[in-house]
Design an enzyme around this catalytic site. Structure first.
Site, PDB file in Angstrom:
ATOM      1  N   TYR A  15      77.236  79.210  99.814  1.00 45.25           N
ATOM      2  CA  TYR A  15      75.950  78.697 100.261  1.00 45.25           C
ATOM      3  C   TYR A  15      75.914  77.178 100.398  1.00 45.25           C
ATOM      4  CZ  TYR A  15      74.262  83.391 100.194  1.00 45.25           C
ATOM      5  OH  TYR A  15      74.101  84.720 100.474  1.00 45.25           O
ATOM      6  N   GLU A  16      76.758  76.476  99.689  1.00 45.59           N
ATOM      7  CA  GLU A  16      76.847  75.028  99.887  1.00 45.59           C
ATOM      8  C   GLU A  16      77.648  74.721 101.148  1.00 45.59           C
ATOM      9  OE1 GLU A  16      75.292  72.639  98.370  1.00 45.59           O
ATOM     10  OE2 GLU A  16      74.470  73.817  96.720  1.00 45.59           O
TER      11      GLU A  16
END
Length: 156
Positions: A15-16
């Site tokens: 997700y980063e």
């Protein structure tokens, strides 16, 4: 000290996302690697970018900070999947967000059934609702409640 599992690390990385060069995130912070917040005294270190190996090193340091915050702020026992979920949340938003949140109060009261709803309140950056944050909070909620790694669809 307790550590996040590989499932937790993988969710953070997913997700980063990875960027070898500094960029302005939606919340208007300069970040690099896997969401490492570039502090003013670090700016010169990343001007020419970083390697994936350097990003992994920064990730390990930043994850340790998130782990310590969760351990300090949550005073009820947590399963690995619950700990991983909260470390991902804290990595993304910072210890201050966890400390001030209703999410923290809900967990510390043992109201685990309400965690997903509380996580879903944290989907805004720069005043805008972001699809990526919606997906991340859903993934963290599923991981917290059911031990489901949404990246592999396997239970923990």
């Amino acid at each position: 000290m307790r550590s996040v599992t590989q499932v937790g690390v993988d969710i953070i990385k997913e997700y980063e996302g990875f960027s070898s060069t500094p960029y302005m995130c939606p919340a208007n912070y300069v970040t690099v690697g896997y969401g490492h917040l570039v502090l003013p005294h670090e700016t010169h270190l990343f001007e020419s970018g970083i390697t994936m190996k350097q990003a992994e090193w920064l990730l390990r340091i930043d994850v340790k900070k998130a782990e310590r915050a969760v351990l300090r702020l949550i005073n009820v026992p947590l399963l690995d999947n619950q700990f991983d979920s909260l470390v991902s949340f804290t990595y993304n938003l910072g210890a201050g967000a966890l400390q001030r949140s209703t999410l923290r109060r809900v967990i510390n009261r043992g109201e685990h059934h309400d965690v997903a709803r509380q996580l879903n309140r944290w989907v805004y950056a720069g005043g805008k609702k972001l699809k990526g944050l919606v997906r991340r909070r859903v993934a963290e909620g599923l991981l917290y409640k059911h031990g489901v790694d949404v990246l592999t669809q396997k239970g923990s």
